[in-house]
Design a protein around this motif. Structure first.
Motif, mmCIF file in Angstrom:
data_model
loop_
_atom_site.group_PDB
_atom_site.id
_atom_site.type_symbol
_atom_site.label_atom_id
_atom_site.label_comp_id
_atom_site.label_asym_id
_atom_site.label_seq_id
_atom_site.Cartn_x
_atom_site.Cartn_y
_atom_site.Cartn_z
ATOM 1 N N GLY A 1 -3.069 -1.908 -3.693
ATOM 2 C CA GLY A 1 -1.663 -1.591 -3.472
ATOM 3 C C GLY A 1 -0.928 -1.442 -4.786
ATOM 4 N N TYR A 2 0.363 -1.240 -4.662
ATOM 5 C CA TYR A 2 1.238 -1.038 -5.813
ATOM 6 C C TYR A 2 2.117 -2.258 -6.029
ATOM 7 C CZ TYR A 2 0.001 3.887 -5.738
ATOM 8 O OH TYR A 2 -0.675 5.066 -5.795
ATOM 9 N N ARG B 1 -9.377 -0.567 -0.448
ATOM 10 C CA ARG B 1 -8.854 -0.890 0.874
ATOM 11 C C ARG B 1 -7.837 -2.038 0.819
ATOM 12 N NH1 ARG B 1 -10.385 -4.201 4.809
ATOM 13 N NH2 ARG B 1 -12.237 -4.908 3.717
ATOM 14 N N THR B 2 -8.058 -2.990 -0.066
ATOM 15 C CA THR B 2 -7.133 -4.114 -0.165
ATOM 16 C C THR B 2 -6.177 -3.961 -1.348
ATOM 17 O OG1 THR B 2 -8.708 -5.357 -1.496
ATOM 18 C CG2 THR B 2 -8.768 -5.707 0.906
ATOM 19 N N THR C 1 0.159 -7.212 0.770
ATOM 20 C CA THR C 1 -1.249 -7.585 0.686
ATOM 21 C C THR C 1 -1.490 -8.354 -0.598
ATOM 22 O OG1 THR C 1 -1.837 -5.513 -0.421
ATOM 23 C CG2 THR C 1 -2.020 -5.563 1.983
ATOM 24 N N THR D 1 -1.251 -0.312 -10.088
ATOM 25 C CA THR D 1 -1.936 -0.204 -8.808
ATOM 26 C C THR D 1 -3.311 -0.834 -8.893
ATOM 27 O OG1 THR D 1 -2.627 1.326 -7.065
ATOM 28 C CG2 THR D 1 -2.862 2.091 -9.329
ATOM 29 N N SER E 1 0.836 -1.198 0.000
ATOM 30 C CA SER E 1 0.000 0.000 0.000
ATOM 31 C C SER E 1 0.872 1.249 0.000
ATOM 32 C CB SER E 1 -0.908 0.018 1.228
ATOM 33 O OG SER E 1 -0.147 0.241 2.405
#
Length: 165
Positions: A62-63, A59-60, A160, A55, A25
């Motif tokens: 990320g990069y 909420r879940t 994640t 990306t 994230s």
């Protein structure tokens, strides 16, 4: 060169070893490097526009890297963050002032501009020759074992699973 380049290369280095389908994230990347969230976001947006990171929002989300670490050079990151324009821009100052050289006599590049252009080309060539994968090998080789253990522990808690596209 802006400090954003440093932050972006460090962020890419954190994304490079992620397993497929996982990400970090924005908050995790900013926390790890102790930098402001908004400024890290700016760097990641630039990397995303350049096609270096991808990306997943939410909420879940990320990069993660959009290309293999072997296919991303330090120059790619510099160009994404600071742009591809030359650092030195000749304004033909030699054509100004009381002893100005007439424009018609300026048939060759100013020796000062030529020197900067040569240095810039060497710098770009050097950056293009270093991949993110090579940086990671150096980090692994040159870092203390206890530091790498701490990074691995943090990393394990921060990654994640990204939702499918």
């Amino acid at each position: 060169m802006s400090k954003g380049v440093e932050w972006a290369v460090h962020a890419c280095a954190m994304l490079a070893p992620l397993p497929p389908g996982h990400g970090l994230s924005l908050a995790a990347l900013a926390e790890f490097h102790g930098v402001p969230l908004a400024y890290m976001a700016k760097q990641l947006q630039a990397l995303s526009r350049a096609g270096l990171v991808s990306t997943r929002p939410g909420r879940t989300g990320g990069y993660r890297l959009a290309r293999a670490p072997e296919a991303i050079s330090l120059w790619d990151v510099v160009a994404a963050i600071d742009g591809p324009e030359p650092a030195f821009r000749c304004t033909e100052i030699r054509q100004n002032g009381p002893c100005a050289i007439p424009r018609r006599d300026c048939v060759r590049a100013c020796p000062i501009a030529a020197a900067f252009a040569g240095a810039e080309q060497a710098w770009r060539t050097a950056l293009k020759s270093v991949s993110l994968a090579e940086i990671l090998k150096s980090v692994a080789r040159d870092s203390a074992a206890d530091h790498l253990s701490a990074v691995a522990a943090w990393y394990g808690s921060a990654i994640t699973r990204l939702p499918d596209a």
